[in-house]
Design a protein around this motif. Sequence first.
Motif, short mmCIF file in Angstrom:
data_model
loop_
_atom_site.label_atom_id
_atom_site.label_comp_id
_atom_site.label_asym_id
_atom_site.label_seq_id
_atom_site.Cartn_x
_atom_site.Cartn_y
_atom_site.Cartn_z
N ILE A 51 -11.23 0.77 6.57
CA ILE A 51 -11.12 0.97 5.13
C ILE A 51 -10.77 -0.39 4.51
O ILE A 51 -9.80 -1.03 4.91
CB ILE A 51 -10.02 2.00 4.79
CG1 ILE A 51 -10.41 3.36 5.37
CG2 ILE A 51 -9.80 2.09 3.28
CD1 ILE A 51 -9.31 4.38 5.31
N LEU A 52 -11.58 -0.81 3.58
CA LEU A 52 -11.35 -2.09 2.91
C LEU A 52 -10.72 -1.83 1.55
O LEU A 52 -11.08 -0.88 0.87
CB LEU A 52 -12.68 -2.83 2.76
CG LEU A 52 -13.41 -3.07 4.08
CD1 LEU A 52 -14.80 -3.60 3.83
CD2 LEU A 52 -12.62 -3.98 4.98
N ARG A 53 -9.77 -2.67 1.19
CA ARG A 53 -9.01 -2.45 -0.04
C ARG A 53 -8.83 -3.77 -0.77
O ARG A 53 -8.59 -4.79 -0.13
CB ARG A 53 -7.65 -1.86 0.31
CG ARG A 53 -6.76 -1.59 -0.85
CD ARG A 53 -5.41 -1.05 -0.35
NE ARG A 53 -4.52 -0.80 -1.42
CZ ARG A 53 -3.73 -1.70 -1.98
NH1 ARG A 53 -3.75 -2.95 -1.56
NH2 ARG A 53 -2.93 -1.39 -2.97
N LYS A 54 -8.90 -3.72 -2.08
CA LYS A 54 -8.68 -4.89 -2.90
C LYS A 54 -7.96 -4.46 -4.17
O LYS A 54 -8.29 -3.44 -4.75
CB LYS A 54 -10.01 -5.54 -3.27
CG LYS A 54 -9.90 -6.75 -4.16
CD LYS A 54 -11.27 -7.33 -4.45
CE LYS A 54 -11.16 -8.51 -5.35
NZ LYS A 54 -12.50 -9.09 -5.64
N THR A 55 -6.99 -5.23 -4.57
CA THR A 55 -6.30 -4.98 -5.83
C THR A 55 -7.03 -5.77 -6.91
O THR A 55 -7.13 -7.00 -6.83
CB THR A 55 -4.83 -5.44 -5.74
OG1 THR A 55 -4.21 -4.75 -4.65
CG2 THR A 55 -4.10 -5.13 -7.03
N VAL A 58 0.82 -1.22 0.00
CA VAL A 58 0.00 0.00 0.00
C VAL A 58 0.86 1.27 0.00
O VAL A 58 0.53 2.25 -0.66
CB VAL A 58 -0.94 0.02 1.23
CG1 VAL A 58 -1.76 1.29 1.29
CG2 VAL A 58 -1.85 -1.20 1.23
N ASN A 74 -2.63 3.54 9.32
CA ASN A 74 -2.62 2.11 9.08
C ASN A 74 -2.94 1.36 10.36
O ASN A 74 -2.35 1.60 11.41
CB ASN A 74 -1.28 1.65 8.52
CG ASN A 74 -1.33 0.20 8.12
OD1 ASN A 74 -1.13 -0.68 8.94
ND2 ASN A 74 -1.65 -0.05 6.86
#
Length: 168
Positions: A162-166, A35, A140
């Motif tokens: 906070i949700l994150r996806k590549t 990130v 973070n």
Amino acid sequence: MSGITIRQIQPGDGDGCARAWRDAGRYYAALVPEVIHEPDAEGLVEWFEQAIADERDDDALWLVAEDDGQVVGVIEATVERARPDGRWQLQRDLSRVRLLINALAVTDDHRRQGVGTILMEAAEEWGRQRGAVVAATDTNLHSPLSVPFYEDRMGYLRQAVILRKTPR
């Protein structure tokens, strides 16, 4: 903390800001390299100097912490005004004046010495003077440095994830 001065950012502060920024980048990149990355040194001082020269409105704040003539920390914040449609929004804060802490960075050699605290306190006071009734920031989740700083020292409470996806 004696010897530390908090003041508005000004031309010539780019070098110190860049040092704090790269130190923060190095710290967070070690925690979450997928990130965060350490910003490139080449052109970073000039990038800061250009940003410093750009005009800001009254709801934008950029302060530095200075120790013996050297910039050792930087904070950037904004006041977000209540939304006209706030009374219909789900999030109560959208109907309030909010202080958003967008960035806080302190050089490695000045961390854990109160610099971040006095920068945050100055930004919070500035926000209150502009009508802010709530302050928010993000960091973070896995940081052993910043999570205790915001929660234990500054009194911030966890509110969201906070949700994150590549994309593949």
